[in-house]
Design an enzyme around this catalytic site. Structure first.
Site, PDB file in Angstrom:
ATOM      1  N   ASP A  25       0.830  -1.213   0.000  1.00  0.00           N
ATOM      2  CA  ASP A  25       0.000   0.000   0.000  1.00  0.00           C
ATOM      3  C   ASP A  25       0.860   1.257   0.000  1.00  0.00           C
ATOM      4  OD1 ASP A  25      -2.382   1.376  -0.057  1.00  0.00           O
ATOM      5  OD2 ASP A  25      -2.644   1.352   2.123  1.00  0.00           O
ATOM      6  N   GLY A  28      -0.111   5.501  -4.402  1.00  0.00           N
ATOM      7  CA  GLY A  28      -0.749   6.763  -4.782  1.00  0.00           C
ATOM      8  C   GLY A  28      -0.169   7.936  -4.004  1.00  0.00           C
ATOM      9  N   ARG A  38      -1.108   9.228  -9.919  1.00  0.00           N
ATOM     10  CA  ARG A  38      -1.165   7.989  -9.134  1.00  0.00           C
ATOM     11  C   ARG A  38      -0.543   6.797  -9.858  1.00  0.00           C
ATOM     12  NH1 ARG A  38      -4.225   7.411  -4.772  1.00  0.00           N
ATOM     13  NH2 ARG A  38      -4.481   5.209  -5.300  1.00  0.00           N
ATOM     14  N   HIS A  42       2.200   3.402  -9.130  1.00  0.00           N
ATOM     15  CA  HIS A  42       2.076   1.958  -9.359  1.00  0.00           C
ATOM     16  C   HIS A  42       3.271   1.447 -10.172  1.00  0.00           C
ATOM     17  CE1 HIS A  42      -1.756   2.257  -7.544  1.00  0.00           C
ATOM     18  NE2 HIS A  42      -2.368   2.844  -8.551  1.00  0.00           N
ATOM     19  N   SER A  70      -7.306  -5.609  -5.217  1.00  0.00           N
ATOM     20  CA  SER A  70      -8.403  -6.195  -4.442  1.00  0.00           C
ATOM     21  C   SER A  70      -9.718  -6.124  -5.213  1.00  0.00           C
ATOM     22  CB  SER A  70      -8.554  -5.456  -3.108  1.00  0.00           C
ATOM     23  OG  SER A  70      -9.101  -4.164  -3.322  1.00  0.00           O
ATOM     24  N   THR A  71     -10.678  -6.908  -4.782  1.00  0.00           N
ATOM     25  CA  THR A  71     -12.028  -6.845  -5.364  1.00  0.00           C
ATOM     26  C   THR A  71     -12.547  -5.408  -5.285  1.00  0.00           C
ATOM     27  OG1 THR A  71     -12.400  -9.098  -4.560  1.00  0.00           O
ATOM     28  CG2 THR A  71     -14.356  -7.837  -5.193  1.00  0.00           C
ATOM     29  N   TRP A  74     -11.667  -2.552  -7.906  1.00  0.00           N
ATOM     30  CA  TRP A  74     -12.412  -2.370  -9.176  1.00  0.00           C
ATOM     31  C   TRP A  74     -13.227  -1.078  -9.141  1.00  0.00           C
ATOM     32  CZ3 TRP A  74     -10.857  -4.872 -13.217  1.00  0.00           C
ATOM     33  CH2 TRP A  74     -10.426  -6.207 -13.136  1.00  0.00           C
ATOM     34  N   ARG A  76     -12.168   1.826  -8.307  1.00  0.00           N
ATOM     35  CA  ARG A  76     -11.349   3.018  -8.553  1.00  0.00           C
ATOM     36  C   ARG A  76     -11.667   3.603  -9.940  1.00  0.00           C
ATOM     37  NH1 ARG A  76      -5.443   2.431  -5.729  1.00  0.00           N
ATOM     38  NH2 ARG A  76      -6.252   1.828  -3.692  1.00  0.00           N
ATOM     39  N   LEU A 136      11.056 -20.341  -4.656  1.00  0.00           N
ATOM     40  CA  LEU A 136      10.004 -19.511  -4.065  1.00  0.00           C
ATOM     41  C   LEU A 136       8.696 -19.641  -4.853  1.00  0.00           C
ATOM     42  CD1 LEU A 136       9.215 -17.032  -2.161  1.00  0.00           C
ATOM     43  CD2 LEU A 136       9.840 -15.595  -4.106  1.00  0.00           C
ATOM     44  N   SER A 201      -7.979  -4.765   5.199  1.00  0.00           N
ATOM     45  CA  SER A 201      -8.556  -4.531   3.865  1.00  0.00           C
ATOM     46  C   SER A 201      -8.949  -5.826   3.130  1.00  0.00           C
ATOM     47  CB  SER A 201      -7.594  -3.705   3.000  1.00  0.00           C
ATOM     48  OG  SER A 201      -7.311  -2.457   3.612  1.00  0.00           O
TER      49      SER A 201
END
Ligand code: IPE
Ligand code: IPE
Ligand code: MG
Length: 253
Positions: A25, A28, A38, A42, A70-71, A74, A76, A136, A201
């Site tokens: 997190d 932005g 923003r 990313h 995250s669900t 969507w 945004r 990994l 979250s």
């Protein structure tokens, strides 16, 4: 010796967490503080994903689970969602040779069908190309939320019961775990959230029942390797009691 090497040398190799989960997190806010849009945040965040993956692999961590979208994300603005989807597809393609070189297996967790076709194809390609890797395991949570996942698990279990394949009397905690997207993956030992918020979250709610939590104000693009090792050192200082007393835990160790 660099500061990073010094910190790594302080780690107890016997107590490296098997599974680290992260909530990435702060992209932005990082962008805003530098006067960028923003989406630039990313893009910058991708390099932290690269570093964190490499360091996890070098330290012998077996599972790294990253919350990438995250669900709820969507909801945004469309422009930001489009850029994120483009970036995810582009980044996975660019990283693939190094992931293969480092023996990293990509696993996708979430409602992947919702990801736009172009990015989805790149993700599937990377997943299939790394399926044989034994180092990994990098779990990418995309269009993921824990309540979505638990709802899907309940639906699957209800169908099994309705079809007579499962007696409700036989439902155990394992029945639930085995029907989550994380089936077969041990629960996270450590959950790290960057960006300064003290919340979960909608992430891995079932799986983090006994995870150690580490929150840092560092925004994801500036989350350094040194701080990652600092979080691991902090984890190694903690006593995981799982409901028992300190004396009990000392005797079973
Ligand atoms: C995390 O950074 C990345 C995603 C949620 C995809 P944010 O975009 O949430 O950054 P902030 O929290 O607004 O700073
Ligand atoms: C959590 O970050 C989701 C990801 C990191 C992908 P958010 O920025 O979406 O979380 P909230 O909305 O601040 O809780
Ligand atoms: Mg955020």
């Amino acid at each position: 010796m660099t500061e990073l090497e010094l910190k790594i040398s302080q780690l107890d190799p016997e107590r490296i967490p098997v599974h680290v989960a992260m909530i990435m997190d702060g992209n932005g806010r990082w962008a805003k503080s530098h006067g960028y849009i923003r989406s630039d945040g990313h893009a910058e965040g991708v390099s932290t994903v690269h570093r964190v993956t490499k360091l996890s692999s070098d330290l012998g961590i077996k599972y790294l689970t990253l919350y990438a979208f995250s669900t709820e994300n969507w909801n945004r603005p469309k422009d930001e969602v489009d850029t994120l989807m483009y970036l995810i597809g582009w980044a996975i393609e660019r990283e693939l040779p190094e992931l293969l070189a480092n023996n990293v297996r990509i696993v996708l967790l979430g409602d992947i069908e919702r990801i736009p076709e172009d990015a989805r194809q790149r993700l599937f390609y990377a997943r299939n190309a790394t399926a044989h890797c034994t180092g990994l395991q990098l779990n990418m949570c995309l269009s993921y939320s824990s309540r979505w996942e638990i709802t899907e698990a309940v639906r699957k279990i209800a169908y099994l019961a309705a079809e007579g394949k499962l007696d409700p009397k036989d439902i155990t905690e394992n029945t639930i775990s085995d029907n989550l997207t994380t089936a077969g993956i041990p629960d996270p030992d450590l959950l790290i959230r960057t960006g300064g918020e003290y919340r979960i979250s909608n992430y891995l709610l079932w799986q983090i029942a006994y995870s150690e939590l580490y929150f840092t104000p560092a925004l994801w693009p500036e989350f350094s390797d040194e701080e990652y090792v600092e979080a691991l050192l902090d984890f190694q200082k903690r006593e995981r009691r799982f409901g028992m007393t300190s004396d009990q835990v000392k005797h079973t160790n």
